[in-house]
Design an enzyme around this catalytic site. Structure first.
Site, PDB file in Angstrom:
ATOM      1  N   TRP A  76       0.806  -1.227   0.000  1.00 43.22           N
ATOM      2  CA  TRP A  76       0.000   0.000   0.000  1.00 43.22           C
ATOM      3  C   TRP A  76       0.838   1.276   0.000  1.00 43.22           C
ATOM      4  O   TRP A  76       0.293   2.371  -0.080  1.00 43.22           O
ATOM      5  CB  TRP A  76      -0.938   0.003   1.205  1.00 43.22           C
ATOM      6  CG  TRP A  76      -2.074  -0.976   1.069  1.00 43.22           C
ATOM      7  CD1 TRP A  76      -2.398  -1.702  -0.044  1.00 43.22           C
ATOM      8  CD2 TRP A  76      -3.048  -1.322   2.064  1.00 43.22           C
ATOM      9  NE1 TRP A  76      -3.511  -2.481   0.214  1.00 43.22           N
ATOM     10  CE2 TRP A  76      -3.928  -2.259   1.493  1.00 43.22           C
ATOM     11  CE3 TRP A  76      -3.265  -0.925   3.392  1.00 43.22           C
ATOM     12  CZ2 TRP A  76      -5.000  -2.813   2.198  1.00 43.22           C
ATOM     13  CZ3 TRP A  76      -4.326  -1.464   4.096  1.00 43.22           C
ATOM     14  CH2 TRP A  76      -5.183  -2.405   3.498  1.00 43.22           C
ATOM     15  N   LYS A  77       2.120   1.176   0.164  1.00 46.34           N
ATOM     16  CA  LYS A  77       2.985   2.361   0.228  1.00 46.34           C
ATOM     17  C   LYS A  77       2.420   3.362   1.241  1.00 46.34           C
ATOM     18  O   LYS A  77       1.881   2.948   2.259  1.00 46.34           O
ATOM     19  CB  LYS A  77       3.129   2.996  -1.150  1.00 46.34           C
ATOM     20  CG  LYS A  77       3.431   1.978  -2.243  1.00 46.34           C
ATOM     21  CD  LYS A  77       3.879   2.608  -3.501  1.00 46.34           C
ATOM     22  CE  LYS A  77       3.977   1.548  -4.579  1.00 46.34           C
ATOM     23  NZ  LYS A  77       4.861   1.909  -5.642  1.00 46.34           N
ATOM     24  N   HIS A 103      12.453  -2.546  -0.769  1.00 50.56           N
ATOM     25  CA  HIS A 103      11.647  -2.040  -1.887  1.00 50.56           C
ATOM     26  C   HIS A 103      12.465  -0.960  -2.604  1.00 50.56           C
ATOM     27  O   HIS A 103      13.215  -0.212  -1.966  1.00 50.56           O
ATOM     28  CB  HIS A 103      10.322  -1.469  -1.374  1.00 50.56           C
ATOM     29  CG  HIS A 103       9.373  -1.141  -2.481  1.00 50.56           C
ATOM     30  ND1 HIS A 103       9.450   0.035  -3.186  1.00 50.56           N
ATOM     31  CD2 HIS A 103       8.368  -1.850  -3.037  1.00 50.56           C
ATOM     32  CE1 HIS A 103       8.511   0.037  -4.123  1.00 50.56           C
ATOM     33  NE2 HIS A 103       7.844  -1.100  -4.051  1.00 50.56           N
ATOM     34  N   GLY A 150       4.795   1.610 -10.759  1.00 51.29           N
ATOM     35  CA  GLY A 150       3.955   2.805 -10.736  1.00 51.29           C
ATOM     36  C   GLY A 150       3.974   3.574 -12.041  1.00 51.29           C
ATOM     37  O   GLY A 150       3.553   4.731 -12.083  1.00 51.29           O
ATOM     38  N   SER A 170       3.416  -2.624 -11.990  1.00 45.11           N
ATOM     39  CA  SER A 170       2.202  -2.356 -12.773  1.00 45.11           C
ATOM     40  C   SER A 170       1.356  -3.612 -13.013  1.00 45.11           C
ATOM     41  O   SER A 170       0.818  -3.805 -14.111  1.00 45.11           O
ATOM     42  CB  SER A 170       2.547  -1.640 -14.078  1.00 45.11           C
ATOM     43  OG  SER A 170       3.184  -0.403 -13.798  1.00 45.11           O
ATOM     44  N   GLY A 230       1.317  -2.714  -6.247  1.00 43.65           N
ATOM     45  CA  GLY A 230       1.162  -1.419  -5.593  1.00 43.65           C
ATOM     46  C   GLY A 230      -0.229  -0.867  -5.828  1.00 43.65           C
ATOM     47  O   GLY A 230      -1.201  -1.257  -5.178  1.00 43.65           O
TER      48      GLY A 230
HETATM   49  C1  PEP Z   1       5.149  -1.792  -5.815  1.00 47.12           C
HETATM   50  O1  PEP Z   1       4.831  -0.880  -5.083  1.00 47.12           O
HETATM   51  O2  PEP Z   1       5.923  -2.679  -5.369  1.00 47.12           O
HETATM   52  C2  PEP Z   1       4.634  -1.834  -7.174  1.00 47.12           C
HETATM   53  C3  PEP Z   1       4.980  -2.819  -7.949  1.00 47.12           C
HETATM   54  O3  PEP Z   1       3.788  -0.813  -7.565  1.00 47.12           O
HETATM   55  P1  PEP Z   1       2.820  -0.779  -8.857  1.00 47.12           P
HETATM   56  O4  PEP Z   1       2.075  -2.094  -8.873  1.00 47.12           O
HETATM   57  O5  PEP Z   1       1.900   0.377  -8.622  1.00 47.12           O
HETATM   58  O6  PEP Z   1       3.677  -0.641 -10.060  1.00 47.12           O
END
Ligand code: PEP
Length: 262
Positions: free
Chosen positions: A10-11, A104, A183, A223, A244
């Site tokens: 969730w960051k 991360h 992201g 993504s 994410g």
């Molecule tokens: C992540 O935060 O580890 C990630 C992969 O983000 P996203 O899926 O939004 O690219």
């Protein structure tokens, strides 16, 4: 067959109230989705959310009775001490966490965490029986200059140095996250992701033996959405996804878990 591991990172989103709302919606959906529930009950799948520190209490309370795993996104390597702003592994355990993300790319690149910091965090997590999800991944310029495998080797080996197979098998989850795909909406092709995940498994086999490599769960992240999950998970060496943006809403995260049913 290795189990699938579906993880939402969730960051810095979903504070305590949003986390309670998420849990109220997601936990019943997870229980009533028969195929997911059956996979989880048979030990074929695990679903986890990695919440901000301040939301962990709401997450563990909100998931009571559910097999949903709750983890943290970072931790300090010391158990306690004068480290203002930091949180330790015993503190996470006290809150009911069983897993923690280590390394991360946002921690590596924005907060300048070094390989040595991450190695110490991995050892500290293992000491407390927290399962680390250890992230590795190359920058766009590293991919373009052909150094992807070198970067992955260095990051992985620096993290796992001095460990033996019994520290790694079943205890550490590895996540391959190409930084250029996080992201950005750009997903690595399933074949490119597979190539690096197979390389990681080979490195684990060369270092710790085939048995350890075969048992280790390796995730892809970058993504991931409900629409591309099945294709990514059709790859031989990809056992799950680290998600994410698409993990923030119950329906899209559930869609990803559904696509992962085996
Ligand atoms: C992540 O935060 O580890 C990630 C992969 O983000 P996203 O899926 O939004 O690219």
């Amino acid at each position: 067959m290795r189990r699938r591991f579906i993880a939402g990172n969730w960051k810095m989103f979903n504070g305590p109230s949003a986390t309670s709302e998420f849990m109220s919606a997601f936990v019943p959906k997870l229980a009533s989705s028969e195929d997911i529930a059956s996979n989880i009950n048979k030990g074929m799948m695990e679903v986890a959310v990695f919440a901000p520190f301040v939301s962990l209490d709401a997450a563990t309370k909100g998931k009571e009775g559910s097999p949903l795993i709750v983890g943290a996104q970072n931790m300090h390597w010391e158990k306690s001490g004068a480290f203002t702003g930091e949180v330790s592994a015993p503190m996470l355990k006290e809150l009911g966490c069983t897993h923690v993300i280590i390394g991360h790319s946002e921690r590596r690149h924005i907060f300048r965490e070094t390989s040595e910091d991450l190695h110490k965090k991995l050892l500290a997590a293992l000491e407390e029986n927290l399962t680390p999800v250890f992230c590795v991944g190359e920058l766009l310029e590293e991919r373009e200059s052909g150094s992807t495998f070198d970067v992955i080797r260095k990051q992985l080996m620096a993290g796992l140095k001095v460990m033996d197979g019994s520290d790694v098998a079943d205890k550490i989850i590895v996540a391959y996250e190409p930084v250029w795909a996080i992201g950005t909406g750009k997903t690595a092709s399933s074949e490119d992701a597979q190539e690096v995940c197979a390389f990681i498994r080979k490195l684990l086999a060369d270092t710790f033996g085939e048995g350890v490599a075969e048992k280790t769960i390796i995730l892809y992240g970058g993504s991931v959405k409900p629409e591309n999950t099945a294709s990514i998970l059709s790859m031989k060496d990809i056992d799950g996804v680290l998600v994410g943006g698409a993990s923030l809403k119950p329906d899209s995260f559930l869609g990803i878990a559904k696509a992962a049913v085996q």
